[in-house]
Design an enzyme around this catalytic site. Structure first.
Site, PDB file in Angstrom:
ATOM      1  N   LEU A  18      -3.952   0.267  -6.879  1.00 58.32           N
ATOM      2  CA  LEU A  18      -3.357   0.767  -8.125  1.00 58.32           C
ATOM      3  C   LEU A  18      -2.568  -0.377  -8.752  1.00 58.32           C
ATOM      4  O   LEU A  18      -1.516  -0.758  -8.257  1.00 58.32           O
ATOM      5  CB  LEU A  18      -2.422   1.943  -7.818  1.00 58.32           C
ATOM      6  CG  LEU A  18      -1.701   2.567  -8.994  1.00 58.32           C
ATOM      7  CD1 LEU A  18      -2.672   3.289  -9.914  1.00 58.32           C
ATOM      8  CD2 LEU A  18      -0.630   3.540  -8.504  1.00 58.32           C
ATOM      9  N   GLU A  67       4.668   1.991  -5.196  1.00 59.19           N
ATOM     10  CA  GLU A  67       4.516   1.228  -6.431  1.00 59.19           C
ATOM     11  C   GLU A  67       5.820   1.410  -7.211  1.00 59.19           C
ATOM     12  O   GLU A  67       6.285   2.531  -7.395  1.00 59.19           O
ATOM     13  CB  GLU A  67       3.329   1.774  -7.231  1.00 59.19           C
ATOM     14  CG  GLU A  67       2.897   0.921  -8.387  1.00 59.19           C
ATOM     15  CD  GLU A  67       2.084  -0.305  -7.946  1.00 59.19           C
ATOM     16  OE1 GLU A  67       1.499  -0.285  -6.855  1.00 59.19           O
ATOM     17  OE2 GLU A  67       2.060  -1.273  -8.711  1.00 59.19           O
ATOM     18  N   ASP A 106       5.254   7.050  -4.480  1.00 65.90           N
ATOM     19  CA  ASP A 106       5.079   6.979  -3.029  1.00 65.90           C
ATOM     20  C   ASP A 106       3.683   7.469  -2.681  1.00 65.90           C
ATOM     21  O   ASP A 106       3.318   8.607  -2.979  1.00 65.90           O
ATOM     22  CB  ASP A 106       6.154   7.855  -2.360  1.00 65.90           C
ATOM     23  CG  ASP A 106       6.152   7.708  -0.850  1.00 65.90           C
ATOM     24  OD1 ASP A 106       5.323   6.944  -0.316  1.00 65.90           O
ATOM     25  OD2 ASP A 106       6.971   8.385  -0.201  1.00 65.90           O
ATOM     26  N   SER A 107       2.906   6.618  -2.043  1.00 72.07           N
ATOM     27  CA  SER A 107       1.529   6.974  -1.693  1.00 72.07           C
ATOM     28  C   SER A 107       1.503   8.073  -0.643  1.00 72.07           C
ATOM     29  O   SER A 107       2.395   8.162   0.204  1.00 72.07           O
ATOM     30  CB  SER A 107       0.806   5.735  -1.171  1.00 72.07           C
ATOM     31  OG  SER A 107      -0.383   6.094  -0.516  1.00 72.07           O
ATOM     32  N   ASP A 115      -6.766  -4.996  -5.677  1.00 75.17           N
ATOM     33  CA  ASP A 115      -6.060  -6.282  -5.577  1.00 75.17           C
ATOM     34  C   ASP A 115      -6.841  -7.318  -4.773  1.00 75.17           C
ATOM     35  O   ASP A 115      -6.418  -8.465  -4.664  1.00 75.17           O
ATOM     36  CB  ASP A 115      -4.630  -6.112  -5.023  1.00 75.17           C
ATOM     37  CG  ASP A 115      -4.596  -5.667  -3.567  1.00 75.17           C
ATOM     38  OD1 ASP A 115      -5.663  -5.355  -2.996  1.00 75.17           O
ATOM     39  OD2 ASP A 115      -3.483  -5.614  -3.002  1.00 75.17           O
ATOM     40  N   CYS A 119      -1.029  -7.753  -0.489  1.00 70.40           N
ATOM     41  CA  CYS A 119      -1.034  -6.547   0.339  1.00 70.40           C
ATOM     42  C   CYS A 119       0.216  -6.490   1.218  1.00 70.40           C
ATOM     43  O   CYS A 119       0.679  -5.420   1.588  1.00 70.40           O
ATOM     44  CB  CYS A 119      -2.248  -6.532   1.248  1.00 70.40           C
ATOM     45  SG  CYS A 119      -3.771  -7.092   0.515  1.00 70.40           S
ATOM     46  N   ARG A 142       1.753   5.984   6.295  1.00 73.86           N
ATOM     47  CA  ARG A 142       1.828   5.298   7.581  1.00 73.86           C
ATOM     48  C   ARG A 142       3.286   4.893   7.809  1.00 73.86           C
ATOM     49  O   ARG A 142       4.187   5.455   7.213  1.00 73.86           O
ATOM     50  CB  ARG A 142       0.847   4.126   7.590  1.00 73.86           C
ATOM     51  CG  ARG A 142      -0.583   4.607   7.874  1.00 73.86           C
ATOM     52  CD  ARG A 142      -1.659   3.620   7.458  1.00 73.86           C
ATOM     53  NE  ARG A 142      -1.650   2.405   8.247  1.00 73.86           N
ATOM     54  CZ  ARG A 142      -2.542   1.402   8.075  1.00 73.86           C
ATOM     55  NH1 ARG A 142      -3.491   1.520   7.155  1.00 73.86           N
ATOM     56  NH2 ARG A 142      -2.479   0.319   8.807  1.00 73.86           N
ATOM     57  N   HIS A 174      -9.812  -2.034  -2.319  1.00 72.37           N
ATOM     58  CA  HIS A 174      -8.640  -2.094  -3.176  1.00 72.37           C
ATOM     59  C   HIS A 174      -8.836  -3.086  -4.329  1.00 72.37           C
ATOM     60  O   HIS A 174      -9.411  -4.172  -4.137  1.00 72.37           O
ATOM     61  CB  HIS A 174      -7.400  -2.516  -2.380  1.00 72.37           C
ATOM     62  CG  HIS A 174      -6.941  -1.468  -1.420  1.00 72.37           C
ATOM     63  ND1 HIS A 174      -5.870  -1.656  -0.582  1.00 72.37           N
ATOM     64  CD2 HIS A 174      -7.397  -0.218  -1.185  1.00 72.37           C
ATOM     65  CE1 HIS A 174      -5.705  -0.566   0.147  1.00 72.37           C
ATOM     66  NE2 HIS A 174      -6.615   0.315  -0.202  1.00 72.37           N
ATOM     67  N   ASP A 227       0.792  -1.218   0.000  1.00 73.88           N
ATOM     68  CA  ASP A 227       0.000   0.000   0.000  1.00 73.88           C
ATOM     69  C   ASP A 227       0.829   1.275   0.000  1.00 73.88           C
ATOM     70  O   ASP A 227       0.318   2.348  -0.281  1.00 73.88           O
ATOM     71  CB  ASP A 227      -0.940   0.003   1.215  1.00 73.88           C
ATOM     72  CG  ASP A 227      -2.053  -1.022   1.051  1.00 73.88           C
ATOM     73  OD1 ASP A 227      -2.293  -1.436  -0.100  1.00 73.88           O
ATOM     74  OD2 ASP A 227      -2.658  -1.414   2.057  1.00 73.88           O
ATOM     75  N   GLU A 228       2.110   1.180   0.341  1.00 70.91           N
ATOM     76  CA  GLU A 228       2.895   2.397   0.492  1.00 70.91           C
ATOM     77  C   GLU A 228       3.534   2.857  -0.809  1.00 70.91           C
ATOM     78  O   GLU A 228       3.640   4.056  -1.059  1.00 70.91           O
ATOM     79  CB  GLU A 228       3.987   2.182   1.557  1.00 70.91           C
ATOM     80  CG  GLU A 228       4.716   3.445   1.956  1.00 70.91           C
ATOM     81  CD  GLU A 228       3.793   4.559   2.460  1.00 70.91           C
ATOM     82  OE1 GLU A 228       2.928   4.272   3.293  1.00 70.91           O
ATOM     83  OE2 GLU A 228       3.940   5.707   2.005  1.00 70.91           O
TER      84      GLU A 228
END
Lengths: 592, 275
Positions: A339, A278, A295-296, A397, A575, A300, A395, A275-276
């Site tokens: 994504l 890609e 970078d999302s 995925d 994930c 977190r 999401h 999640d952080e």
């Protein structure tokens, strides 16, 4: 040694008599730094060609700035070739590029926005320096010796520098934009150095002469290209915590030293690595490669991961760039499990050789609009969104994935989590078969729960069927390209509303797809569905047996226990992890 | 009534709680809502029970009392199931929750309760539901009730269905339809069709459909002709589950295959195309 790419660039000219075999250029091919007329070093000629010629990341010789040790696999692994049917060839120039009838002619390069001298400034913003490996040499054909040639440059001039023999020639160098001038033709190709300053920056160089008329050359920077699952993998990362130890052990068993293990305690116990960030890349015809990390804005604990490991110089590094787009309060939709990229497809005659980006656009929130705009601006992987609001996490995925499949019509299969397939599977099983990890004691109890069936029927009709239809349309797929994978969802709270869904049976489509070399089976790391009694092993698992029969035999499947650390927290192995892959190929062949 | 497994749980069954537990689960009229005074009394007894558990099983209680929830993929807090998989853990968790100032923690406890497999969830949740100030926590408590099979569970679910917050009422209705004794809630579900909130009405329509009781007839016309696509869909799907012939008639008479909402139109197509 001069970059092999220079030959390719040369070949982009249309006529053989522009080929340049002069001793001067031959010496350049030796790779020795070339002295310009005034004795200074030409930016392009000082390029350390070894960094970029092989179409691989130069990470293997990378610095001490947070790079992985070779043993940890950060350098391209043995798996740096594409999957059996993948589009994962390296960007190394080929004979095909030399085709004089090639549609495109010109220079196609990486945007020089990394930080080869590691001073925290994008290289394009600086004066040329010796270590810069993203200034590409390009041979410009010229007409008959002595003829006056007029050159005219148009396009994104502020994002382009053209150098000749170490001197500013055209474009935005030295603080002024030179658009056109005339010179006397030397009668042979002249070697230029091309430097672009932004993704997808485009310019056109028009060469006007009386003998050859007008010729136009495209100068273009690579778009950011995100990875899809058919590209070979280089390395996988996962986060270790006390709860995730069984999952990490499973990854290690499947991948050996090709998995990098982070410690949760270093990242504020954030275990959701997918999640952080890609991973993506830019490539050039000369074999250059810049790794790009999207970078999302999720930010977190794992927000520190890319800067700590890859882009230590204010979000850049040698051959690495960090991209952050968007601001404000992040939602679940901004996480990058939301994504993903399809394999290469052709839709109604339009080819997407690098696939298409897809994301949940009505998620719990949605993918940030600034990021959407940035991705759309790359053009080459034209994004589309679809409704994932029915899912707790929302999401993409959680619903589907793609795997290479040489025997399939398009060379890949879309695996789609489907509740009808879920019930079909349950009905094929012995109702008395025991289950240990579910609130249902037997397969029959799960199958006969009418309210569960009602809810899954609603999900199927209202969400999954439209989603499947949408994917068929957007990706040009038909039934032969799709495997309906058994899935059942149940409602959970803790998200945005009283009833949103999450996988009841671990979502097997939420898998990690790792194509290897040709002839080597693609590794699939799949969440263990635990469809068995407590004392039984995976060989006795009813779901696993059923699942294996659904797929062709080109896979090495690893079912990994993610139950407690991930599944019960609304995620699975995809994930949990992130994968760096071999770049996807020659984008310039698809350049508009 | 379900037999209590653990002796300390007997302490929970005060006269008040017993009164609730033994009340007829569903009648034509809505049940009395648990008063705050009784809920406080129950909570006090829960804390005593937790204290007793800590004395009787110190090592295990220490572990449960110190286990911390971690972040789910959405960022919400979730307890690891293996840390709390004991029926008596529900008592300890609720005792912690009752004293905890953070609503996110209390919500995590509410979501964890089914993982304990406690046979007393209905009665344990009743007091929490009455005392909890945050609607989101009450939503999670109402959701947990679908897994509660003790004799107090129906009463507690009915209590949740009268909550002041429509999200809690909605969740309670959806828990009713998922409950093993869903048929007990028929009257409550029908009552909820008159709720002022459209989401609650939609949940009631879905619950009504899932009962599949041909004797429980309602007139769905006002919803089918209404503005809300969510209600049109719930009404049509509910009718389809209760009586397919009637559903077909509605699709034909209102031309629902051309409904502007794709989900409704698809459902209507399905109604017509099915055998």
């Amino acid at each position: 040694m001069l970059l092999a790419g220079s030959l390719a660039f040369m070949a982009c000219s249309q006529e053989d008599d522009f080929a340049d075999s002069s001793p001067e250029n031959a010496s350049k091919e030796s790779g020795e730094p070339q002295a310009s007329e005034d004795g200074s070093k030409a930016p392009g000629s000082v390029k350390p060609s070894g960094d970029v010629g092989a179409g691989k990341s130069s990470n293997s010789e990378k610095d001490s700035q947070g790079k992985q040790e070779p043993s940890s696999g950060d350098e391209p692994s043995d798996n740096d070739e594409p999957g059996e049917s993948g589009n994962g060839e390296s960007p190394e120039p080929s004979e095909e590029d030399n085709d004089p009838k090639a549609k495109t002619k010109g220079a196609f390069v990486t945007a020089n926005i990394d930080d080869d001298n590691k001073n925290g400034t994008a290289d394009f913003q600086e004066a040329a320096f010796a270590e810069d490996n993203d200034i590409a040499e390009w041979k410009l054909p010229t007409p008959t010796k002595g003829e006056t040639v007029k050159v005219r440059l148009s396009g994104d001039l502020d994002k382009l520098k053209l150098w000749k023999e170490g001197k500013d020639w055209m474009g935005a160098g030295e603080g002024k934009v030179q658009k056109e001038f005339s010179f006397e033709s030397p009668g042979e190709s002249i070697t230029l150095q091309v430097e672009m300053g932004a993704y997808n920056a485009k310019a056109e160089l028009e060469v006007i002469s009386s003998s050859r008329g007008n010729e136009r050359y495209a100068l273009q920077a690579s778009p950011l290209i995100l990875n899809h699952h058919l590209q070979g993998f280089e390395k996988v990362w996962i986060v270790n915590s006390p709860a995730s130890a069984p999952t990490v052990d499973g990854f290690r068993a499947a991948l050996g030293n090709q998995v990098g293990v982070l410690s949760a305690s270093d990242y504020r116990n954030d275990i959701w690595l997918q999640d952080e960030i890609e991973f993506g890349s830019m490539t050039g015809m000369n074999g250059a490669r810049i790794n790009v990390i999207l970078d999302s804005i999720r930010n977190r604990g794992l927000d520190a991961f890319p800067e700590r490991e890859f882009t230590t110089n204010k979000g850049r590094n040698k051959d690495w760039v960090l991209e952050v787009h968007g601001q404000g309060r992040a939602t679940s939709g901004d996480s990058f499990g939301n994504l993903e990229v399809s394999p290469p497809v052709s839709v109604g005659g339009k080819k997407y050789p690098f696939g298409r980006i897809y994301y949940g656009d009505r998620a719990n929130g949605k993918l940030n609009s600034q990021l959407q705009s940035f991705l759309e601006a790359q053009k080459i992987q034209k994004p589309f969104g679809f409704d994932t609001s029915w899912l707790c996490v929302s999401h993409v995925d959680e619903i589907l994935t793609f795997v290479p499949a040489p025997s399939a019509p398009k060379g890949f299969l879309m695996l789609f989590g489907d509740t009808r397939a879920g019930y079909k599977m349950l009905e094929s099983m012995d109702a008395s078969a025991p289950l240990s990890r579910y609130r249902y004691r037997t397969v029959g109890e799960m199958r006969d729960d009418q309210s569960l069936r009602d809810r899954n029927e609603e999900i199927q009709q209202d969400a999954l069927d439209p989603t499947l239809a949408r994917f068929k349309k957007e990706l040009g797929l038909d039934d032969k390209d799709i495997v309906l994978v058994p899935a059942l969802y149940h409602d959970v709270t803790g998200c945005k509303g009283p009833e949103t869904a999450a996988a009841l049976i671990p979502g097997t489509v939420n898998m990690v797809v790792l194509p290897g070399k040709k002839g080597v089976k693609t590794k699939l790391i799949i969440p263990d569905p635990f469809f068995r009694s407590s004392g039984a092993n995976q060989s006795q698992d009813l779901f696993i047996s059923y699942f294996k029969k659904l797929l062709p035999d080109n896979f090495e499947m690893h079912f990994v226990d993610d139950w407690e650390a991930y599944h019960k927290k609304h995620g699975e192995v995809h994930c949990a992890s992130n994968t760096k892959r071999v770049p996807g190929g020659k984008w310039w062949k698809a350049a508009e | 009534m379900t037999t209590l497994r653990h002796p300390t749980m007997l302490a929970l069954m005060s006269a008040c709680a017993l009164q609730l537990a033994l009340s007829p689960p569903v009648q034509g009229e809505p049940p009395e809502v648990l008063s705050r005074a009784i809920a406080l009394e129950q909570q006090s007894q829960l804390w005593q029970a937790a204290q007793q558990l800590t004395t009787e099983r110190p090592q295990w209680a220490e572990q449960v009392n110190h286990t911390q929830p971690s972040r789910s993929r959405t960022g919400s807090l979730v307890f690891a199931p293996s840390q709390i998989a004991d029926p008596a853990a529900a008592t300890l968790l609720l005792a912690r929750s009752g004293r905890h100032p953070d609503a996110a923690f209390r919500r995590a406890v509410a979501e964890a309760l089914p993982e304990t497999h406690s046979p007393q969830l209905g009665i344990l949740i009743a007091a929490e539901l009455a005392l909890e100030s945050e609607a989101e926590v009450r939503v999670s408590l109402a959701h947990a009730l679908r897994y509660a099979e003790d004799s107090s569970a129906p009463q507690t679910l009915m209590q949740a269905a009268q909550d002041s917050d429509p999200r809690v009422r909605e969740t309670a209705l959806l828990s009713m339809r998922a409950h093993p004794q869903a048929k007990l809630f028929a009257q409550a579900i029908v009552r909820a069709l008159q709720d002022e909130d459209a989401r609650v009405q939609a949940a009631a329509l879905r619950a009504w459909g899932s009962l599949r009781d041909p004797n429980l007839r309602i007139d769905i016309e006002k919803w089918l002709r209404g503005e809300s696509a969510q209600l049109r869909l719930a009404a049509l799907r509910g009718q389809w589950r209760v009586d397919r012939a009637v559903a077909r008639q509605w699709v034909g008479s209102l031309d629902l295959t051309h409904d502007p909402a794709p989900k409704v139109a698809r459902m209507a197509q399905r109604v017509l195309s099915a055998d």
